[in-house]
Design a protein around this motif. Structure first.
Motif, PDB file in Angstrom:
ATOM      1  N   ALA A  72      -5.905   1.367   8.042  1.00  0.00           N
ATOM      2  CA  ALA A  72      -4.720   2.100   7.570  1.00  0.00           C
ATOM      3  C   ALA A  72      -4.255   3.093   8.634  1.00  0.00           C
ATOM      4  O   ALA A  72      -3.047   3.209   8.902  1.00  0.00           O
ATOM      5  N   VAL A 112      -4.914   9.458   3.453  1.00  0.00           N
ATOM      6  CA  VAL A 112      -6.046   8.783   4.097  1.00  0.00           C
ATOM      7  C   VAL A 112      -6.773   9.749   5.034  1.00  0.00           C
ATOM      8  O   VAL A 112      -8.010   9.821   5.048  1.00  0.00           O
ATOM      9  N   GLY A 152     -14.421   4.702   2.510  1.00  0.00           N
ATOM     10  CA  GLY A 152     -14.301   3.482   1.700  1.00  0.00           C
ATOM     11  C   GLY A 152     -15.649   2.816   1.474  1.00  0.00           C
ATOM     12  O   GLY A 152     -16.699   3.462   1.500  1.00  0.00           O
ATOM     13  N   THR A 188       0.844  -1.200   0.000  1.00  0.00           N
ATOM     14  CA  THR A 188       0.000   0.000   0.000  1.00  0.00           C
ATOM     15  C   THR A 188       0.875   1.245   0.000  1.00  0.00           C
ATOM     16  O   THR A 188       0.593   2.221  -0.706  1.00  0.00           O
ATOM     17  N   GLN A 189       1.949   1.186   0.789  1.00  0.00           N
ATOM     18  CA  GLN A 189       2.786   2.386   0.878  1.00  0.00           C
ATOM     19  C   GLN A 189       3.447   2.699  -0.465  1.00  0.00           C
ATOM     20  O   GLN A 189       3.556   3.865  -0.844  1.00  0.00           O
ATOM     21  N   TYR A 233     -10.722   2.681   6.126  1.00  0.00           N
ATOM     22  CA  TYR A 233      -9.527   3.491   6.389  1.00  0.00           C
ATOM     23  C   TYR A 233      -9.036   3.368   7.821  1.00  0.00           C
ATOM     24  O   TYR A 233      -7.920   3.742   8.154  1.00  0.00           O
ATOM     25  N   PRO A 277      -4.436  -1.840  -4.916  1.00  0.00           N
ATOM     26  CA  PRO A 277      -4.228  -1.428  -3.519  1.00  0.00           C
ATOM     27  C   PRO A 277      -5.206  -0.366  -3.023  1.00  0.00           C
ATOM     28  O   PRO A 277      -5.523  -0.331  -1.835  1.00  0.00           O
ATOM     29  N   PHE A 278      -5.706   0.489  -3.936  1.00  0.00           N
ATOM     30  CA  PHE A 278      -6.618   1.542  -3.467  1.00  0.00           C
ATOM     31  C   PHE A 278      -8.017   0.987  -3.237  1.00  0.00           C
ATOM     32  O   PHE A 278      -8.682   1.323  -2.275  1.00  0.00           O
ATOM     33  N   GLN A 337      -7.892  -0.804  -0.043  1.00  0.00           N
ATOM     34  CA  GLN A 337      -7.978   0.095   1.107  1.00  0.00           C
ATOM     35  C   GLN A 337      -9.437   0.512   1.350  1.00  0.00           C
ATOM     36  O   GLN A 337      -9.898   0.572   2.478  1.00  0.00           O
ATOM     37  N   ASP A 338     -10.155   0.750   0.265  1.00  0.00           N
ATOM     38  CA  ASP A 338     -11.586   1.068   0.386  1.00  0.00           C
ATOM     39  C   ASP A 338     -12.330  -0.072   1.078  1.00  0.00           C
ATOM     40  O   ASP A 338     -13.168   0.142   1.947  1.00  0.00           O
ATOM     41  N   HIS A 348       0.947   4.362  -2.575  1.00  0.00           N
ATOM     42  CA  HIS A 348       0.750   5.765  -2.164  1.00  0.00           C
ATOM     43  C   HIS A 348       1.915   6.637  -2.621  1.00  0.00           C
ATOM     44  O   HIS A 348       1.716   7.752  -3.090  1.00  0.00           O
ATOM     45  N   LYS A 388      -0.624   2.844  10.925  1.00  0.00           N
ATOM     46  CA  LYS A 388       0.339   3.803  10.391  1.00  0.00           C
ATOM     47  C   LYS A 388       1.506   4.045  11.364  1.00  0.00           C
ATOM     48  O   LYS A 388       2.675   3.865  11.008  1.00  0.00           O
TER      49      LYS A 388
END
Ligand SMILES: C[C@H](O)CC(=O)SCCNC(=O)CCNC(=O)[C@H](O)C(C)(C)COP(=O)(O)OP(=O)(O)OC[C@H]1O[C@@H](n2cnc3c(N)ncnc32)[C@H](O)[C@@H]1OP(=O)(O)O
Length: 916
Positions: free
Chosen positions: A536, A557, A567, A495-496, A533, A524-525, A528-529, A499, A540
């Motif tokens: 995430a 995010v 999401g 994911t990172q 969130y 990946p987006f 994330q949805d 981003h 973090k």
């Protein structure tokens, strides 16, 4: 262990019972197929045999073709004669209509003639597509003719097996009988067919279940459309349909010929390589040194308590009750408890709606569930799985309470996905019972169970959790304790990385498209949805502090949440989610992204980067590979293939790519290292290659080779424990040796070099040495194996056939102008004077050596011939090429230094190892 064999017993009734025995699943190894052929011929030639019944030893029939043969083929890149033999056997059996013989297998009255037909029918499933090939032995032709096209396509394309009742319903089997009666009834039935009291119909000639040509074409057309949608990257699905269609259009026999041709091509495909690797990777997870091999027996887990009825807790409880384990679900108040119970019911109803669970089974499962609000019933449970929110203090107080409330044998498991288990159990004195049971959401659906052990977790507790994991149909992978454990830790850069790319100017939806077409279930987006969130945001800081200096942080995010997006949960994320519709990219997120880009300000020179799709993919997955390297380096996983199976089952990494490390090794450590290095220079430490990756890249080794050198081991934080766990309590020297062998095995597997010394087992070589000490001029050492492997591998890299390099490696390297180089003198000796005593001796020696490794004589002769055919012609160019390798190769230079010092080969044999 029972020997691999085929036996035949002929009864006074004139029925020959042929039994195959190849534990544990009676796989059809080449020797079994040869044995079947032999017994078949014998039975056919005997006047007292009226009928034949084929059966399997140990109460099982067969797990199908021996998948190890595929692995062998993948290593040599050429179908072995055994595969051709199967096809030949198939055709022989198919064409030679036995006048008075009946091939019959477990309850199939149509089962005359083709014995392999019975293998197909009694296994009640054709899983070949899941291994990247198509059904062989006429499977693509017979199944549609027995059960009809729609059912056959469903079974083949989905690799779906069916149970006996369903088999009976669809005409795949004729009768279901008890195991005790099976042989008795089979004999009678076979005689009935042989003596024409029952009809015989060859399935290959049947057409009644195929329907009309136009109907068949319609069905195939619909199947093709579905395959294009669901398996776009897998050739075997389309090829399977083509073979079926060939048979529909031109008859079963034509279909069989097409099937045989396609099968041979597919078996060499990258898809088959990946899928076969995953098959064995999955099974390897059941073997955990010092846990599964020390005589422990799993204890019975009669009752489990789950703490927390949220998404994870309710999913875990669902999985348990579905597998008949009674569950107590504990919540802190009745409102939460009711929500949890409702969620479990909804999970089950979802399965009923999908048709994968009956209403009766759902009711039975619900009867095993009980909701509670306190710990009073915990004194009767054998295992607790805590699944509350990721808050250290809360988990610590729960575990302190559990220690008091549960019996002393009770396993205390946490479903934490990130928190160090030592911290979770800090306030207890039960560290040996504390273990991680990390499920993936939705827990009743996702197949992976990450079992996290700490330094103190007892082997019995690990074994018990592995056993319950299997009972609830998960694949348990035992890993070490660290932030994120194996799977989340490996994939945090996924994911990172995505981003970071967005902040460098790449479009969100393009990234998702590229990643999906690579084969991930979603980008990946979108992921994330779907995950929400909250996850995430929660992880973090944890990741940032655990992996300081190699994380990418942005405000994206937070800005999404600020703008009212959460999401899929609230229908608004990077995509718009509307009931019954596919997610639609939301163009209005662009403004939020721009704001985040402005805040992050990471674009070099302020100009968005321009990269192609391949680079997008690499910039997302290579950092994942890099982190996977650290995970292996620290001993978080026992073996590289554990990361492969975890990435497939936990993250949806495409199975046909073999898992994250297998895939990376198909690309090469050197390439990945170079790319990461380049990006690290341009975009920072997020991409900085790990020491593990660097070492393999510089040495030109595969990433899956976990143990390379002493320095490697000393660098490892916790791997010492894992390494010693996998190499037993032997002396340092011995464990070094076994690590070396393990490394060799990995090399062999990765570079498909079956011919390496020592790889098949150190013992045969040692035995040889014991038997022929005069022929070995050097002590057998792990290093010699390593170098021989390296040599063969180098040759392979230079495009030289491994069989030749093996042959050459077996013979001596001579001294010549400018250094040491390989000489083909020994080979010439054999070829130019085959009757020459020495030539024959060497040839004989090579063959016996090959036999000791487990290769067939045929293979050895083939290999010699192969080598001779190139060398005897005086292939100077090749010798030059080899010389080139020797002078340029770093590995070989390293060899030179060491070998020059001590090694001396026996002149009597021309050398059993490389002499430089
Ligand atoms: C020409 C032909 O059409 C081509 C073919 O036949 S392709 C091969 C098709 N066969 C398959 O795909 C079957 C694969 N096997 C299975 O699905 C399952 O093993 C099974 C249903 C037969 C039994 O399941 P289960 O009892 O749970 O045993 P499982 O743990 O999977 O396997 C036990 C052992 O047998 C091995 N094994 C299973 N099937 C095998 C096979 N076909 N070949 C070689 N080894 C096999 C496993 O690797 C495992 O070995 P291990 O103990 O050393 O790890």
């Amino acid at each position: 262990m029972a020997a691999v064999r085929v036996t035949m017993e002929i009864g006074s009734d004139g029925v020959a019972v042929i039994t195959i025995c190849n534990p544990p699943v009676n796989a059809l190894a080449p020797s079994i197929i040869a044995g079947l052929k032999e017994k078949y011929t014998e039975a056919m030639n005997r006047s007292d045999v009226k009928a034949i019944v084929l059966t399997g030893d140990g109460g099982k029939f067969s797990g199908g073709f021996d998948i190890n043969v595929f692995t062998e083929i993948h290593k040599t890149d050429a179908p072995k004669p055994s595969v051709a033999a199967i096809q030949v056997l198939h055709l022989v059996v198919l064409c030679s209509y036995p006048r008075s013989c009946t091939w019959w297998w477990s309850g199939d009255s149509n089962g005359l003639v083709a014995m392999l037909e019975f293998l197909l029918r009694s296994s009640l499933g054709l899983p070949e597509l899941s291994l990247g090939v198509i059904p062989g032995f006429g499977g693509t032709q017979r199944l549609p003719r027995l059960v009809g096209l729609p059912k056959a396509l469903d079974m083949m394309l989905q690799s779906k097996s069916i149970i006996a009742k369903e088999g009976e319903k669809y005409g795949l089997i004729d009768a279901i009988v008890s195991p005790e009666d099976l042989l008795k009834i089979s004999r009678c039935w076979a005689l009935d067919i042989a003596e024409r009291r029952k009809p015989w119909i060859s399935s290959l000639r049947r057409t009644d279940r195929l329907g009309s040509l136009s109907e068949a074409h319609e069905i195939l057309k619909a199947a093709r459309q579905q395959v294009n949608r669901t398996a776009p990257n897998m050739p075997q699905h389309k090829e399977c349909l083509d073979s079926v269609e060939e048979g529909v259009n031109f008859g079963g026999y034509a279909g069989v010929l097409k099937e045989a041709k396609v099968f041979k091509e597919l078996v060499l495909s990258s898809t088959s390589r990946g899928l076969v690797h995953v098959f064995f990777a999955q099974r390897a997870t059941s073997k955990v040194h010092s846990v599964t091999d020390v005589g422990l027996r799993p204890r019975k887990i009669k009752r489990v308590a789950v703490i927390g009825g949220g998404l994870m807790g309710s999913g875990i409880a669902t999985a348990l009750i579905l597998s008949n384990t009674p569950v107590i679900l504990k919540e802190i108040n009745s409102n939460f408890l009711q929500k949890g119970l409702k969620m479990i019911r909804a999970n089950l109803e979802g399965l009923v709606k999908k048709g994968s669970l009956t209403q009766d089974k759902m009711n039975k499962a619900l009867s095993l569930l009980k909701g509670v609000l306190d710990y009073s019933e915990f004194k009767h449970v054998d295992m607790v799985i805590e699944a509350v929110i990721e808050k250290v203090s809360l988990k610590q107080s729960i575990f302190a309470d559990l220690e008091k409330a549960c019996p002393p044998h009770c396993i205390l498991a946490s479903n934490t996905s990130t928190i160090d288990l030592n911290i979770v159990g800090e306030k207890t004195r039960s560290q040996d019972r504390i273990i991680g049971a990390h499920f993936f959401s939705p827990a009743h659906v996702m197949p992976l169970l990450e079992i996290v052990r700490t330094d103190k977790t007892s082997p019995q507790v690990i074994l018990d959790l592995m056993t319950i994991g299997k009972a609830i149909r998960k694949v348990p992978v035992v890993v070490g304790n660290c932030t994120g454990f194996a799977v989340n830790r490996t994939f945090f850069p996924y994911t990172q990385g995505a981003h970071l790319l967005v902040h460098l100017g790449v479009d969100v939806f393009r990234i998702d498209r590229v990643v999906s077409s690579f084969g991930m279930p979603m980008g990946p987006f979108q992921l994330q949805d779907v995950a929400g969130y909250g996850v995430a945001l929660a992880v973090k800081d944890i990741y940032d502090s655990a992996f300081r200096g190699r994380t990418f942080q942005s405000q994206l995010v937070e800005l999404m949440v600020k703008s009212g997006r959460n999401g899929k949960n609230n229908g608004k994320g990077y995509y718009i989610y509307e009931k019954g519709q596919k997610p639609k990219p939301d163009p209005s997120v662009q403004a939020i992204i721009e704001e985040s880009r402005r805040l992050a300000n990471v674009v070099p020179g302020g100009k968005p980067i321009t990269i192609n799709d391949q680079e997008v993919l690499e910039m997302i997955f290579f950092p994942v590979v890099n982190e996977a390297c650290r995970v292996m380096d620290e001993g978080v996983v026992i073996r590289a293939s554990d990361l492969d199976i975890s990435s497939v089952l936990g993250m949806g990494f495409p199975r046909y790519r073999g898992g994250i490390i297998f895939w990376a090794d198909t690309i090469g450590s050197g390439y990945i290292y170079a790319k990461l290095n380049k990006w690290a220079n341009s975009y920072g430490n997020f991409f900085k290659p790990s020491a593990y990756l660097e070492e393999r890249a510089t040495k030109g080794l595969p990433l899956s080779m976990v143990n390379v050198s002493g320095s490697q081991q000393s660098r490892s934080r916790s791997r010492d424990k894992v390494v010693s766990a996998s190499s037993g309590s032997a002396s340092t020297e011995a464990s070094k040796g076994s690590a070396e062998l393990e490394a060799l095995k990995v090399l062999r597997d990765r570079y498909r070099i079956p011919e390496c010394y020592g790889l098949h087992a150190p013992r045969p070589r040692q035995r040889l040495y014991d038997r022929f000490p005069d022929r070995f001029g050097l002590t057998v050492s792990p290093n010699s194996w390593r170098y021989q492997v390296a040599f063969i591998w180098e040759c392979r890299g230079a495009g030289i056939d491994p069989s030749r390099s093996l042959f050459l490696a077996c013979f001596r390297l001579g001294k010549g102008p400018g250094g040491y180089y390989l000489t083909a003198r020994s080979c010439f000796k054999i070829s130019s004077a085959p009757s020459n005593n020495k030539g024959w001796k060497m040839r004989f020696f090579f063959i016996s050596y090959a036999q000791e490794w487990g290769f067939s004589t045929g293979w050895a002769i083939w290999s010699i011939d192969n080598a001779l055919s190139s060398l005897s012609a005086g292939d100077i160019a090749m010798v030059d090429r080899l010389r080139g390798i020797l002078s340029s190769s770093r590995v070989i230079k390293e060899m030179t230094e060491e070998w020059m010092v001590g090694a001396e080969l026996s002149p009597a044999t021309g050398g059993m190892a490389i002499r430089i």
